[in-house]
Motif scaffolding. Structure first.
Motif, PDB file in Angstrom:
ATOM      1  N   UNK A  34       0.789  -1.235   0.000  1.00 24.40           N
ATOM      2  CA  UNK A  34       0.000   0.000   0.000  1.00 24.40           C
ATOM      3  C   UNK A  34       0.821   1.285   0.000  1.00 24.40           C
ATOM      4  N   UNK A  35       2.087   1.233  -0.246  1.00 23.19           N
ATOM      5  CA  UNK A  35       2.959   2.393  -0.070  1.00 23.19           C
ATOM      6  C   UNK A  35       2.580   3.578  -0.968  1.00 23.19           C
ATOM      7  N   UNK A  36       2.198   3.310  -2.187  1.00 27.05           N
ATOM      8  CA  UNK A  36       1.989   4.379  -3.160  1.00 27.05           C
ATOM      9  C   UNK A  36       0.538   4.414  -3.616  1.00 27.05           C
ATOM     10  N   UNK A  37       0.148   5.576  -4.144  1.00 23.43           N
ATOM     11  CA  UNK A  37      -1.197   5.752  -4.686  1.00 23.43           C
ATOM     12  C   UNK A  37      -1.080   6.313  -6.086  1.00 23.43           C
ATOM     13  N   UNK A  38      -1.904   5.788  -6.993  1.00 17.48           N
ATOM     14  CA  UNK A  38      -1.948   6.348  -8.342  1.00 17.48           C
ATOM     15  C   UNK A  38      -2.665   7.686  -8.237  1.00 17.48           C
ATOM     16  N   UNK A  39      -2.011   8.771  -8.652  1.00 13.57           N
ATOM     17  CA  UNK A  39      -2.612  10.106  -8.504  1.00 13.57           C
ATOM     18  C   UNK A  39      -3.999  10.187  -9.146  1.00 13.57           C
ATOM     19  N   UNK A  40      -4.906  10.819  -8.425  1.00 13.43           N
ATOM     20  CA  UNK A  40      -6.257  11.002  -8.925  1.00 13.43           C
ATOM     21  C   UNK A  40      -7.175   9.805  -8.697  1.00 13.43           C
ATOM     22  N   UNK A  41      -6.655   8.764  -8.056  1.00 13.05           N
ATOM     23  CA  UNK A  41      -7.469   7.573  -7.788  1.00 13.05           C
ATOM     24  C   UNK A  41      -7.277   7.163  -6.335  1.00 13.05           C
ATOM     25  N   UNK A  45      -0.772   0.708  -4.234  1.00 16.14           N
ATOM     26  CA  UNK A  45       0.097  -0.415  -4.547  1.00 16.14           C
ATOM     27  C   UNK A  45       1.398  -0.221  -3.788  1.00 16.14           C
ATOM     28  N   UNK A  46       2.193  -1.253  -3.752  1.00 12.82           N
ATOM     29  CA  UNK A  46       3.446  -1.159  -3.019  1.00 12.82           C
ATOM     30  C   UNK A  46       4.595  -1.756  -3.807  1.00 12.82           C
ATOM     31  N   UNK A  47       5.670  -2.005  -3.081  1.00 17.65           N
ATOM     32  CA  UNK A  47       6.867  -2.552  -3.713  1.00 17.65           C
ATOM     33  C   UNK A  47       6.619  -3.923  -4.316  1.00 17.65           C
ATOM     34  N   UNK A 107      -1.666  -8.217  -8.677  1.00 22.42           N
ATOM     35  CA  UNK A 107      -0.819  -7.870  -7.533  1.00 22.42           C
ATOM     36  C   UNK A 107      -1.349  -6.637  -6.807  1.00 22.42           C
ATOM     37  N   UNK A 108      -1.819  -5.660  -7.569  1.00 20.48           N
ATOM     38  CA  UNK A 108      -2.349  -4.435  -6.980  1.00 20.48           C
ATOM     39  C   UNK A 108      -3.644  -4.726  -6.228  1.00 20.48           C
ATOM     40  N   UNK A 109      -4.448  -5.647  -6.746  1.00 18.00           N
ATOM     41  CA  UNK A 109      -5.743  -5.981  -6.138  1.00 18.00           C
ATOM     42  C   UNK A 109      -5.617  -6.930  -4.945  1.00 18.00           C
ATOM     43  N   UNK A 110      -4.847  -7.998  -5.059  1.00 13.95           N
ATOM     44  CA  UNK A 110      -4.871  -9.103  -4.096  1.00 13.95           C
ATOM     45  C   UNK A 110      -4.277  -8.732  -2.740  1.00 13.95           C
ATOM     46  N   UNK A 111      -3.127  -8.085  -2.710  1.00  9.08           N
ATOM     47  CA  UNK A 111      -2.479  -7.623  -1.469  1.00  9.08           C
ATOM     48  C   UNK A 111      -2.333  -8.744  -0.434  1.00  9.08           C
TER      49      UNK A 111
END
Length: 167
Positions: A34-41, A45-47, A107-111
């Protein structure tokens, strides 16, 4: 006469250790998922997702990073059934992650790391209702780092594809 078990200094120290460990593992899982966020959304996602973009070895590398949470859960005495669920989460993410493009989105969804921490904390809370677990960390506020990392990964992938062209 009071028949409730007394809390000893040893119990308190054990709870403090579990509190600290779950806090560290929560931070680690957040860094991976969860480290990063796609701007505007609100998509985070993370490493794990970033490293999964590296062809061939990325998903296997992230599987090894995810194993840290599983190993710590085993070390503190998590039951085999819980460890099996955690390993299944990791295995699903690794297997689907091997599929180009679809695996990266998955990968972004499952976490798997966040899921595994939730499983572990639920188990610890059920084992010891008096245990106060730390709150999950707030996701990182680093959208500009997201752009830099995505740009860097894009350039890396372009560089790899250019090396494949016959000269």
């Amino acid at each position: 006469m009071d028949s409730a078990p007394k809390t000893t200094q040893n119990d308190i120290r054990q709870q403090e250790k579990l509190h600290a460990l779950t806090g560290r593992l929560d931070n680690y899982a957040s860094l991976l998922d969860n480290k990063f966020r796609i701007p505007g959304t609100n998509i985070r996602f993370g490493w794990d997702a970033l490293l999964g973009l590296i062809p061939g070895i990325g998903d296997t590398m992230t599987l090894l990073f995810s194993a840290v949470i599983l190993i710590e859960a085993k070390r503190i005495g998590a039951p085999r059934a819980l460890l099996a669920k955690m390993a299944a989460n990791m295995g699903i993410e690794w297997l689907v992650g091997m599929i180009p493009v679809l695996g990266d989105a998955f990968d972004v969804y499952w976490k798997a790391n966040i899921r595994n921490m939730d499983l572990l904390k639920d188990h610890l809370a059920a084992q010891n209702p008096d245990l106060i677990l730390p709150e999950a960390p707030a996701p990182g506020k680093g959208w500009y780092w997201s752009l830099i990392l995505i740009g860097g990964l894009f350039l890396y992938l372009v560089f790899l594809s250019l090396q494949q062209l016959p000269i």
